[in-house]
Design a protein around this motif. Structure first.
Motif, PDB file in Angstrom:
ATOM      1  N   PHE A 247       0.799  -1.223   0.000  1.00 41.85           N
ATOM      2  CA  PHE A 247       0.000   0.000   0.000  1.00 41.85           C
ATOM      3  C   PHE A 247       0.839   1.284   0.000  1.00 41.85           C
ATOM      4  CE2 PHE A 247      -3.878  -2.253   2.112  1.00 41.85           C
ATOM      5  CZ  PHE A 247      -4.094  -2.949   0.936  1.00 41.85           C
ATOM      6  N   PRO A 248       1.909   1.376   0.803  1.00 42.56           N
ATOM      7  CA  PRO A 248       2.671   2.633   0.789  1.00 42.56           C
ATOM      8  C   PRO A 248       3.254   2.991  -0.572  1.00 42.56           C
ATOM      9  CG  PRO A 248       3.194   1.375   2.754  1.00 42.56           C
ATOM     10  CD  PRO A 248       2.374   0.472   1.882  1.00 42.56           C
ATOM     11  N   VAL A 249       3.843   2.024  -1.279  1.00 43.70           N
ATOM     12  CA  VAL A 249       4.423   2.330  -2.583  1.00 43.70           C
ATOM     13  C   VAL A 249       3.327   2.646  -3.597  1.00 43.70           C
ATOM     14  CG1 VAL A 249       4.507  -0.072  -3.403  1.00 43.70           C
ATOM     15  CG2 VAL A 249       6.109   1.605  -4.319  1.00 43.70           C
ATOM     16  N   LEU A 250       2.165   2.005  -3.455  1.00 44.52           N
ATOM     17  CA  LEU A 250       1.059   2.321  -4.361  1.00 44.52           C
ATOM     18  C   LEU A 250       0.562   3.741  -4.134  1.00 44.52           C
ATOM     19  CD1 LEU A 250      -0.971  -1.021  -4.218  1.00 44.52           C
ATOM     20  CD2 LEU A 250       0.523  -0.210  -6.048  1.00 44.52           C
ATOM     21  N   GLY A 251       0.488   4.134  -2.859  1.00 43.85           N
ATOM     22  CA  GLY A 251       0.041   5.483  -2.562  1.00 43.85           C
ATOM     23  C   GLY A 251       1.025   6.537  -3.044  1.00 43.85           C
ATOM     24  N   ALA A 252       2.305   6.194  -2.993  1.00 44.20           N
ATOM     25  CA  ALA A 252       3.334   7.180  -3.348  1.00 44.20           C
ATOM     26  C   ALA A 252       3.556   7.305  -4.847  1.00 44.20           C
ATOM     27  CB  ALA A 252       4.649   6.820  -2.667  1.00 44.20           C
ATOM     28  N   SER A 253       3.426   6.187  -5.597  1.00 46.49           N
ATOM     29  CA  SER A 253       3.907   6.240  -6.977  1.00 46.49           C
ATOM     30  C   SER A 253       2.930   5.740  -8.031  1.00 46.49           C
ATOM     31  CB  SER A 253       5.197   5.413  -7.100  1.00 46.49           C
ATOM     32  OG  SER A 253       4.941   4.062  -6.763  1.00 46.49           O
ATOM     33  N   LEU A 255      -1.074   4.878  -7.469  1.00 50.00           N
ATOM     34  CA  LEU A 255      -2.467   5.304  -7.371  1.00 50.00           C
ATOM     35  C   LEU A 255      -2.615   6.748  -6.905  1.00 50.00           C
ATOM     36  CD1 LEU A 255      -4.019   2.055  -5.850  1.00 50.00           C
ATOM     37  CD2 LEU A 255      -4.158   2.860  -8.204  1.00 50.00           C
ATOM     38  N   GLY A 256      -1.544   7.360  -6.455  1.00 49.66           N
ATOM     39  CA  GLY A 256      -1.585   8.770  -6.080  1.00 49.66           C
ATOM     40  C   GLY A 256      -2.230   9.000  -4.720  1.00 49.66           C
ATOM     41  N   GLY A 257      -1.924  10.151  -4.139  1.00 55.19           N
ATOM     42  CA  GLY A 257      -2.571  10.516  -2.897  1.00 55.19           C
ATOM     43  C   GLY A 257      -1.743  10.275  -1.656  1.00 55.19           C
ATOM     44  N   VAL A 262      -3.092   5.393   1.097  1.00 53.53           N
ATOM     45  CA  VAL A 262      -2.791   4.258   1.966  1.00 53.53           C
ATOM     46  C   VAL A 262      -3.923   4.043   2.960  1.00 53.53           C
ATOM     47  CG1 VAL A 262      -1.192   3.349   3.696  1.00 53.53           C
ATOM     48  CG2 VAL A 262      -0.310   4.577   1.705  1.00 53.53           C
ATOM     49  N   GLY A 263      -4.443   5.126   3.519  1.00 47.66           N
ATOM     50  CA  GLY A 263      -5.554   5.013   4.453  1.00 47.66           C
ATOM     51  C   GLY A 263      -6.810   4.456   3.806  1.00 47.66           C
ATOM     52  N   LEU A 264      -7.090   4.896   2.584  1.00 51.70           N
ATOM     53  CA  LEU A 264      -8.271   4.402   1.881  1.00 51.70           C
ATOM     54  C   LEU A 264      -8.152   2.910   1.568  1.00 51.70           C
ATOM     55  CD1 LEU A 264      -8.982   7.316  -0.625  1.00 51.70           C
ATOM     56  CD2 LEU A 264     -10.438   6.582   1.269  1.00 51.70           C
ATOM     57  N   LEU A 265      -6.984   2.485   1.109  1.00 51.10           N
ATOM     58  CA  LEU A 265      -6.793   1.073   0.785  1.00 51.10           C
ATOM     59  C   LEU A 265      -6.913   0.204   2.041  1.00 51.10           C
ATOM     60  CD1 LEU A 265      -3.755   1.365  -1.666  1.00 51.10           C
ATOM     61  CD2 LEU A 265      -6.145   0.970  -2.263  1.00 51.10           C
ATOM     62  N   THR A 266      -6.327   0.660   3.140  1.00 48.53           N
ATOM     63  CA  THR A 266      -6.406  -0.097   4.391  1.00 48.53           C
ATOM     64  C   THR A 266      -7.833  -0.150   4.906  1.00 48.53           C
ATOM     65  OG1 THR A 266      -4.155   0.622   4.935  1.00 48.53           O
ATOM     66  CG2 THR A 266      -5.477  -0.288   6.722  1.00 48.53           C
ATOM     67  N   ALA A 267      -8.522   0.987   4.854  1.00 50.24           N
ATOM     68  CA  ALA A 267      -9.904   1.040   5.338  1.00 50.24           C
ATOM     69  C   ALA A 267     -10.836   0.200   4.474  1.00 50.24           C
ATOM     70  CB  ALA A 267     -10.392   2.487   5.371  1.00 50.24           C
ATOM     71  N   SER A 268     -10.497   0.015   3.210  1.00 48.96           N
ATOM     72  CA  SER A 268     -11.358  -0.763   2.319  1.00 48.96           C
ATOM     73  C   SER A 268     -11.445  -2.219   2.773  1.00 48.96           C
ATOM     74  CB  SER A 268     -10.840  -0.692   0.879  1.00 48.96           C
ATOM     75  OG  SER A 268     -10.927   0.620   0.380  1.00 48.96           O
ATOM     76  N   LEU A 269     -10.314  -2.792   3.183  1.00 51.02           N
ATOM     77  CA  LEU A 269     -10.338  -4.165   3.702  1.00 51.02           C
ATOM     78  C   LEU A 269     -11.224  -4.263   4.933  1.00 51.02           C
ATOM     79  CD1 LEU A 269      -6.598  -5.253   3.365  1.00 51.02           C
ATOM     80  CD2 LEU A 269      -8.543  -6.261   2.166  1.00 51.02           C
ATOM     81  N   ALA A 270     -11.099  -3.280   5.845  1.00 55.24           N
ATOM     82  CA  ALA A 270     -11.921  -3.284   7.054  1.00 55.24           C
ATOM     83  C   ALA A 270     -13.390  -3.072   6.711  1.00 55.24           C
ATOM     84  CB  ALA A 270     -11.436  -2.206   8.015  1.00 55.24           C
ATOM     85  N   THR A 322      -5.875   9.218 -11.635  1.00 52.02           N
ATOM     86  CA  THR A 322      -5.881   7.987 -10.837  1.00 52.02           C
ATOM     87  C   THR A 322      -7.156   7.831 -10.018  1.00 52.02           C
ATOM     88  OG1 THR A 322      -4.732   9.126  -9.023  1.00 52.02           O
ATOM     89  CG2 THR A 322      -3.363   7.948 -10.638  1.00 52.02           C
ATOM     90  N   ALA A 323      -8.122   8.714 -10.171  1.00 53.26           N
ATOM     91  CA  ALA A 323      -9.334   8.649  -9.341  1.00 53.26           C
ATOM     92  C   ALA A 323     -10.101   7.359  -9.584  1.00 53.26           C
ATOM     93  CB  ALA A 323     -10.212   9.866  -9.618  1.00 53.26           C
ATOM     94  N   TRP A 324     -10.359   7.048 -10.855  1.00 53.55           N
ATOM     95  CA  TRP A 324     -11.120   5.825 -11.150  1.00 53.55           C
ATOM     96  C   TRP A 324     -10.337   4.562 -10.820  1.00 53.55           C
ATOM     97  CZ3 TRP A 324     -16.056   5.386 -11.399  1.00 53.55           C
ATOM     98  CH2 TRP A 324     -16.841   6.458 -11.819  1.00 53.55           C
ATOM     99  N   PRO A 325      -9.070   4.465 -11.164  1.00 53.21           N
ATOM    100  CA  PRO A 325      -8.303   3.288 -10.735  1.00 53.21           C
ATOM    101  C   PRO A 325      -8.285   3.112  -9.214  1.00 53.21           C
ATOM    102  CG  PRO A 325      -7.126   4.433 -12.462  1.00 53.21           C
ATOM    103  CD  PRO A 325      -8.280   5.303 -12.098  1.00 53.21           C
ATOM    104  N   LEU A 326      -8.181   4.229  -8.489  1.00 51.82           N
ATOM    105  CA  LEU A 326      -8.199   4.126  -7.029  1.00 51.82           C
ATOM    106  C   LEU A 326      -9.545   3.600  -6.542  1.00 51.82           C
ATOM    107  CD1 LEU A 326      -6.964   4.568  -4.257  1.00 51.82           C
ATOM    108  CD2 LEU A 326      -7.669   6.974  -4.387  1.00 51.82           C
TER     109      LEU A 326
END
Length: 426
Positions: A247-253, A255-257, A262-270, A322-326
């Motif tokens: 998630f950190p590398v995806l957020g940085a390079s 999916l953007g943001g 990273v918070g959105l991806l983590t919260a999605s699993l929860a 990257t909005a739609w991919p995210l």
């Protein structure tokens, strides 16, 4: 519509379970305050991400060691007393965290020491708590009881860190730790109010806590293919298809943001876990738990493969919006969270129902080792894969390996697919 929603009958009909569930919910929420506060405080003191990472090391090792020993204690003694004393230990450690903050003891070493002791007490207590539930709840209501715990766990993981961060930002570290201590006070009361839960008569000789008792638990597991399958399926999912380290590398390079992503991806699993809990009436009435468990783990693998595919497609379109991919990536993770919660529910229920009461705490202790260690090993596997192949291929390839392993496991152990909750066989 009610048949599709969460079944709250265990809470409504069983006062002891209601108190245990309420206390556990509050303590889980409070513990998220402590998790986020410790990370922020260690970083404030050291300005080192490595030092923050060491918090996990100081927590993991005592949890694994104490988890195995705590299981042997729970099978040898009254589980109410064992649970009560371990909860006292957890309460004492949360009070110690609050005291260190109020006294302004700015020491990373003190924090590491308290984290280790807190994790040790948690490891002693979790196997006991897991073995208490089948003593309070009839077998037919175990899926509903576990769904309630899954719902609260997912909810706490989703909102707890956010509330903890707001508390630290607005009130400081001391109040974050204090709120956790207050939440454990409720859990302590709930454990105190339980009825006596001594070893059941007729379950064979009670083994004294210790290495011999732990080994007996492993020997029993080695001879019970259905129980063993629950562990193997979980390892396949967590070691090869848990993408959180990416998630950190995806957020940085990709999916953007950055941190927000990273918070959105983590919260999605929860969020997926919460959705599964709310609509758990859809599947808690299934009797073929083996089939449901295997299907859910396979579904998890497929969802993570879809997540990896979204990342790969986004990587090839670098520089684009990257909005739609995210949004698509989050949707695949929500679906994965649903599958993970469903598989956890059935794995937990099989473990509780098919294990003799005399061995339940020890099997729960082994379960804790797998649950705690599997994702950490998965972080190493997918972290290395992400470094060598890129995050998209690491997620896609790891999930494909998980899916192949699920298909191989059900072929090697076909009896697992015949497991029926109406006649639980280990």
């Amino acid at each position: 519509m009610a048949r599709f929603l969460l079944d709250v009958s265990p809470v409504r009909e069983i006062p002891a379970f209601r108190r245990l569930w309420a206390g556990s919910t509050l303590s889980m929420l409070g513990s998220q305050f402590t998790v986020i506060a410790i990370s922020l405080e260690v970083f404030e003191l050291t300005h080192s991400t490595f030092a923050v990472g060491l918090v996990g090391v100081f927590a993991l090792v005592p949890l694994i060691v104490a988890g195995l020993y705590g299981g042997s204690i729970g099978d040898a003694h009254d589980r109410r007393l064992a649970g009560l004393w371990t909860t006292v230990g957890l309460f004492a450690m949360t009070v110690a965290l609050a005291a260190h903050a109020w006294l302004d003891v700015r020491s990373v070493g003190v924090l590491y020491a308290i984290v280790s002791l807190h994790s040790f007490a948690q490891g002693l207590g979790q196997p006991v708590r897991g073995a208490i539930v089948p003593r309070l709840v009839p077998a037919r209501q175990l899926p509903a009881a576990n769904a309630l715990f899954q719902l609260t766990m997912g909810s706490c993981l989703m909102v707890g860190p956010l509330l903890g961060a707001f508390t630290v930002a607005g009130l400081g570290f001391a109040w974050a730790y204090t709120l956790d201590a207050l939440s454990f006070a409720v859990s302590l009361w709930a454990m105190y109010k339980l009825p006596p839960l001594p070893p059941e008569p007729g379950d064979g000789e009670v083994t004294r806590p210790g290495l011999r008792s732990v080994v007996e638990g492993f020997r029993f597991l080695a001879t019970r293919p259905n129980l063993r399958m629950t562990f193997l399926l979980d390892m396949a999912a967590m070691v090869f298809a848990m993408p959180r380290v990416l998630f950190p590398v995806l957020g940085a390079s990709v999916l953007g943001g950055d941190q927000l992503t990273v918070g959105l991806l983590t919260a999605s699993l929860a969020a997926g876990s919460v959705i599964a809990g709310v609509f758990s009436g859809t599947f808690i009435r299934i009797n073929h738990h083996g089939q449901a468990c295997a299907a859910a783990v396979a579904g998890w693998a497929v969802c993570i493969m879809a997540f990896g595919a979204v990342v790969l497609l986004t990587s090839r379109g670098a520089g684009a919006d990257t909005a739609w991919p995210l949004a698509l990536a989050c949707a695949t993770l929500v679906a994965a969270g649903v599958m993970d919660s469903v598989s956890m529910l059935f794995r937990t229920t099989i473990l509780q129902a098919a294990t003799p009461d005399a061995l339940r705490s020890r099997l729960q202790g082994i379960f804790i080792v797998v649950v705690a260690g599997g994702p950490r090993l998965g972080d190493a596997v997918l972290g290395a894969g992400g470094q060598l192949l890129g995050p998209g291929w690491a997620a896609l390839g790891g999930a494909a390996v998980c899916l192949v392993l699920v298909l191989l496991l059900v072929r090697v152990f076909p009896g697992f697919l015949r497991y029926d909750a109406r006649d639980p066989q280990p």
